[in-house]
Design a protein around this motif. Sequence first.
Motif, short mmCIF file in Angstrom:
data_model
loop_
_atom_site.label_atom_id
_atom_site.label_comp_id
_atom_site.label_asym_id
_atom_site.label_seq_id
_atom_site.Cartn_x
_atom_site.Cartn_y
_atom_site.Cartn_z
N ASN A 1 -13.51 -5.74 7.99
CA ASN A 1 -13.24 -5.09 6.70
C ASN A 1 -13.58 -3.61 6.80
O ASN A 1 -14.61 -3.23 7.38
CB ASN A 1 -14.08 -5.73 5.59
CG ASN A 1 -13.60 -7.13 5.23
OD1 ASN A 1 -12.46 -7.49 5.52
ND2 ASN A 1 -14.46 -7.92 4.63
N GLU B 1 -9.02 -0.51 0.62
CA GLU B 1 -9.88 -1.47 1.31
C GLU B 1 -9.02 -2.40 2.16
O GLU B 1 -8.25 -3.22 1.65
CB GLU B 1 -10.71 -2.26 0.30
CG GLU B 1 -11.69 -1.37 -0.45
CD GLU B 1 -12.62 -2.15 -1.36
OE1 GLU B 1 -12.54 -3.41 -1.37
OE2 GLU B 1 -13.42 -1.52 -2.07
N ASN B 2 -9.15 -2.24 3.48
CA ASN B 2 -8.30 -2.94 4.43
C ASN B 2 -9.04 -4.06 5.15
O ASN B 2 -10.26 -4.01 5.33
CB ASN B 2 -7.79 -1.96 5.49
CG ASN B 2 -6.88 -0.91 4.91
OD1 ASN B 2 -5.74 -1.19 4.56
ND2 ASN B 2 -7.38 0.32 4.80
N LYS C 1 -13.17 0.34 4.55
CA LYS C 1 -12.70 1.14 3.42
C LYS C 1 -12.25 2.48 3.96
O LYS C 1 -13.02 3.19 4.60
CB LYS C 1 -13.82 1.34 2.38
CG LYS C 1 -13.32 2.01 1.11
CD LYS C 1 -14.38 1.98 0.01
CE LYS C 1 -13.83 2.58 -1.28
NZ LYS C 1 -14.81 2.53 -2.38
N ARG D 1 -4.06 -5.32 2.97
CA ARG D 1 -4.88 -4.79 1.88
C ARG D 1 -4.24 -5.18 0.55
O ARG D 1 -3.05 -5.51 0.48
CB ARG D 1 -5.02 -3.27 1.96
CG ARG D 1 -3.72 -2.49 1.88
CD ARG D 1 -3.95 -0.99 1.89
NE ARG D 1 -2.71 -0.24 2.07
CZ ARG D 1 -2.21 0.12 3.25
NH1 ARG D 1 -2.85 -0.20 4.37
NH2 ARG D 1 -1.06 0.79 3.33
N SER E 1 -4.88 -0.22 -3.04
CA SER E 1 -6.28 -0.22 -2.60
C SER E 1 -6.40 0.42 -1.22
O SER E 1 -5.48 0.33 -0.40
CB SER E 1 -6.81 -1.65 -2.55
OG SER E 1 -8.09 -1.69 -1.92
N LYS F 1 -2.87 2.38 7.67
CA LYS F 1 -3.77 2.50 6.52
C LYS F 1 -3.42 3.68 5.61
O LYS F 1 -4.10 3.92 4.61
CB LYS F 1 -5.22 2.68 7.01
CG LYS F 1 -5.76 1.50 7.82
CD LYS F 1 -7.17 1.78 8.31
CE LYS F 1 -7.74 0.61 9.09
NZ LYS F 1 -9.12 0.88 9.58
#
Length: 272
Positions: free
Chosen positions: A103, A88-89, A105, A82, A86, A152
Amino acid sequence: MNKLIKLLFLLVFSICFSQTNRFIYELDVKKYTKNVKINMVLDVTKDEVKFYDYGFIEADSIGKRNNVNQFYNTQVDQLVIRKTNSFENTEFHDNMFDYFSINSKDEMVWKIENETKKSGEYKLQKATTNFGGRFWTAWFCAAIPFQEGPYKFRGLPGLIFELNDQNKDFTYVLVKIKKLNEDFDTKKFLEIHYGTQPIRVTRKQYHDVKINYYNDPVSEGRKILKTGGNITFQGEKITTVEQLDQKRKSIQESIKNYYSSLELDKAIPYPN
């Protein structure tokens, strides 16, 4: 300024201004009848955050030392990249000879508690969140100025030192901090998996691939038998459809028994 504060200041300064800030976590995963312990790497640069198995680094080192191609596949399926700061991974998943990217979020809301404890020379503070269908407890260190953590998990005002879900199916403990003077190149195994470009898919498309494999994991062997050929599976010679069907059932049982999804709300829906 006492000695401890001076040491902490020097550590934070060196971390902030190095090229790659590497944090190694020991991950303890409950799988089937035993626990699996594996070291995971969190690499943080000014632009990107990467999370992956330490085994990739070991394989890369062996390959370079012996001038051979050394391969490694993830043991816990937690490969993530990421942008720094952020939620968003990009997830990466290997499947037999294919490599996929998804993708996602993954924003999470933390509740910072008043409870604190010591870990060596570091003061840690407790925080909790609900993520992926599990309730998580984290212990973070505000003195290490990274809002990052394993997999994450991020967004706290300091580096996550410890993390576990309520049932302790997944437990992460920070075991080492390391400074690299240059960016560590992961393109060989992470962004591209040993020459295999990732196929961008949706979550459902990826689940369909996994379910299709589960439904008939010996499909290639079935084709060989139909043409009159013989196959060897795990050292055993397979000559009949009945033998192959037993292997299919064994593989399916193993897949279900050893599958452990961190994000329960995104788990592959294997048949009961």
